[in-house]
Design an enzyme around this catalytic site. Structure first.
Site, PDB file in Angstrom:
ATOM      1  N   PHE A   9       0.831  -1.204   0.000  1.00 19.95           N
ATOM      2  CA  PHE A   9       0.000   0.000   0.000  1.00 19.95           C
ATOM      3  C   PHE A   9       0.869   1.259   0.000  1.00 19.95           C
ATOM      4  O   PHE A   9       1.873   1.339   0.716  1.00 19.95           O
ATOM      5  CB  PHE A   9      -0.885   0.052   1.254  1.00 19.95           C
ATOM      6  CG  PHE A   9      -2.013  -0.933   1.272  1.00 19.95           C
ATOM      7  CD1 PHE A   9      -3.286  -0.558   0.858  1.00 19.95           C
ATOM      8  CD2 PHE A   9      -1.812  -2.232   1.716  1.00 19.95           C
ATOM      9  CE1 PHE A   9      -4.339  -1.460   0.890  1.00 19.95           C
ATOM     10  CE2 PHE A   9      -2.859  -3.146   1.752  1.00 19.95           C
ATOM     11  CZ  PHE A   9      -4.122  -2.757   1.336  1.00 19.95           C
ATOM     12  N   ASP A  10       0.452   2.248  -0.769  1.00 19.63           N
ATOM     13  CA  ASP A  10       0.923   3.604  -0.576  1.00 19.63           C
ATOM     14  C   ASP A  10       0.302   4.112   0.730  1.00 19.63           C
ATOM     15  O   ASP A  10      -0.657   3.515   1.238  1.00 19.63           O
ATOM     16  CB  ASP A  10       0.489   4.458  -1.763  1.00 19.63           C
ATOM     17  CG  ASP A  10       0.860   5.919  -1.597  1.00 19.63           C
ATOM     18  OD1 ASP A  10       2.019   6.209  -1.277  1.00 19.63           O
ATOM     19  OD2 ASP A  10      -0.029   6.767  -1.791  1.00 19.63           O
ATOM     20  N   LEU A  11       0.819   5.213   1.270  1.00 16.70           N
ATOM     21  CA  LEU A  11       0.286   5.737   2.532  1.00 16.70           C
ATOM     22  C   LEU A  11      -0.626   6.942   2.311  1.00 16.70           C
ATOM     23  O   LEU A  11      -1.840   6.856   2.485  1.00 16.70           O
ATOM     24  CB  LEU A  11       1.432   6.103   3.472  1.00 16.70           C
ATOM     25  CG  LEU A  11       1.040   6.601   4.857  1.00 16.70           C
ATOM     26  CD1 LEU A  11       0.248   5.556   5.641  1.00 16.70           C
ATOM     27  CD2 LEU A  11       2.280   7.025   5.646  1.00 16.70           C
TER      28      LEU A  11
END
Length: 216
Positions: A9-11
């Site tokens: 996941f990106d944040l």
């Protein structure tokens, strides 16, 4: 889990709506530098790439200005900005369900790695993720390089059962460069048209759509 064994996941803009803190950090930078620029109009373009890259490419700063603005940005963000925001509704339920299904979860973000432990603790997200990868030092690292570092450290080989999930073009390009599945989300900071032009494997308009893609 039906389709994916490992999820990266990106944040910002994917797990956490961090825009309030990033916007306030940009306002602080512009104020300290005496620049009358529209922070509200610029902030979306600055979210995604490393802050130094955004200051240079979006704001047109020279080397000295990039150095000063990056330092000021980190100063505000490290003290206040990283706590100003919220987890997107439905994300924690999704993460709980993914763990229950046996998925391994990771984060790859252009955010400075030094901030990640405090951010994840503050938003009560740390227990979901096996490993994280953020930017280190002054060197500019692409999202593709961050994903590669994360995969190498965890001995993950390219596979369609591994997915990169993010809200900007950098996430899609980075996932494709590492030969993994790409899932773009439309509720974050990227422009939906730009994301879809990159032909991600999946596109999730909302968190509910992401849940359907990941859990079926």
């Amino acid at each position: 889990m039906a389709n994916f064994s490992h999820l990266i996941f990106d944040l910002d803009g994917t797990l956490v709506d961090s825009k309030p803190g990033l916007l306030n950090a940009l306002r602080f930078v512009l104020g300290e530098m005496g620049l009358d620029l529209p922070a509200e109009e610029l902030i979306d373009s600055l979210i995604g790439p490393p802050v130094q890259q955004g200051m240079r490419n979006i704001l047109g700063f020279n080397d000295r200005q990039v150095e000063i603005s990056s330092r000021l940005f980190r100063e505000y963000y490290g003290e206040k900005g990283m706590y100003e925001g919220h987890v997107y509704p439905g994300i924690q339920l999704l993460l709980e369900a993914l763990l229950a299904d046996g998925a391994k979860l990771y984060i790859a973000t252009s955010k400075q790695a030094v901030f990640l432990p405090a951010i994840l603790r503050h938003f009560e997200l740390e227990r979901y993720f096996d490993d994280t990868e953020g930017s280190e030092g002054a060197a500019l690292q692409t999202k593709a390089e961050l994903i590669t570092n994360l995969m190498d450290r965890n001995r993950l080989e390219p596979s369609h059962r591994i997915a990169m999930i993010g809200d900007t073009k950098f996430d899609v390009v980075g996932g494709k460069a590492n030969e993994i599945t790409t899932i773009a989300v439309g509720y974050g900071f990227g422009l939906n048209g730009d994301l879809q032009e990159l032909d991600p494997d999946y596109f999730a308009e909302e968190v509910d759509d992401l849940t359907e893609i990941l859990l079926g």
